[in-house]
Design an enzyme around this catalytic site. Structure first.
Site, PDB file in Angstrom:
ATOM      1  N   HIS A 155       0.764  -1.217   0.215  1.00 40.97           N
ATOM      2  CA  HIS A 155      -0.296   0.058  -0.226  1.00 40.97           C
ATOM      3  C   HIS A 155       0.894   1.497   0.063  1.00 40.97           C
ATOM      4  O   HIS A 155       1.489   0.500   0.719  1.00 40.97           O
ATOM      5  CB  HIS A 155      -1.187   0.033   1.120  1.00 40.97           C
ATOM      6  CG  HIS A 155      -0.671   0.489   2.387  1.00 40.97           C
ATOM      7  ND1 HIS A 155       0.123  -1.002   2.592  1.00 40.97           N
ATOM      8  CD2 HIS A 155       0.038   0.747   3.027  1.00 40.97           C
ATOM      9  CE1 HIS A 155       0.591  -1.806   4.181  1.00 40.97           C
ATOM     10  NE2 HIS A 155       0.694  -0.488   4.516  1.00 40.97           N
ATOM     11  N   HIS A 211       0.509   5.099   1.138  1.00 37.45           N
ATOM     12  CA  HIS A 211      -0.016   5.830   2.056  1.00 37.45           C
ATOM     13  C   HIS A 211       0.498   7.541   1.226  1.00 37.45           C
ATOM     14  O   HIS A 211       0.924   7.722   0.375  1.00 37.45           O
ATOM     15  CB  HIS A 211       0.783   6.290   3.314  1.00 37.45           C
ATOM     16  CG  HIS A 211       0.575   5.198   4.507  1.00 37.45           C
ATOM     17  ND1 HIS A 211      -0.150   4.503   5.383  1.00 37.45           N
ATOM     18  CD2 HIS A 211       1.546   3.917   4.608  1.00 37.45           C
ATOM     19  CE1 HIS A 211      -0.142   4.110   6.114  1.00 37.45           C
ATOM     20  NE2 HIS A 211       0.920   3.551   5.861  1.00 37.45           N
TER      21      HIS A 211
END
Ligand code: 5GP
Length: 112
Positions: free
Chosen positions: A98, A100
């Site tokens: 992922h 951010h």
């Protein structure tokens, strides 16, 4: 199965801000800045340490999504940070890749 795979499968809710055939983006449940969004691939990749050349298009796409989202939520001009925590020393806690997006306040450097 990771919590993010459950979000992809719509088994648990998330505040989704972007969704396409390769990735989705949603607000972090524990925001570390006034704006904190996560961009995740639909493909299950454990971490940035495990990507391969096969993921080149996907990774480029995700970065372009971060750019578009930063504009969409209004943090682009003031500035923001895109972070990919990787494995233990990188502070990764969810082992589904992922990115951010953090913004809405000045961010210090170096990171902790
Ligand atoms: P990491 O520490 O792996 O870089 O980031 C994982 C992030 O996922 C953390 O910022 C954490 O707050 C967020 N997170 C963990 N579980 C959930 C969840 O169920 N929903 C959402 N929206 N964010 C989550």
């Amino acid at each position: 199965m990771t919590i993010f795979k459950k979000i992809i499968n719509k088994e648990i809710p998330a505040n989704i801000v972007h969704e396409d055939d390769l990735c989705l983006a949603f607000y972090d449940v524990t925001p570390q800045a006034p704006t904190h969004i996560l961009v995740i691939p639909r493909k299950e990749i454990r971490s940035m340490a495990e990507v391969t050349v096969e993921d080149k298009t996907l990774l480029g796409h995700m970065l372009l999504v971060t750019t578009e989202l930063a504009k969409k939520v209004g943090i682009s001009e003031e500035g923001y940070r895109v972070v990919i925590n990787t494995n233990q020393n990188g502070g990764q806690s969810v082992f589904h890749l992922h990115m951010h997006i953090l913004g809405g306040r000045p961010l210090s450097w170096p990171p902790g």
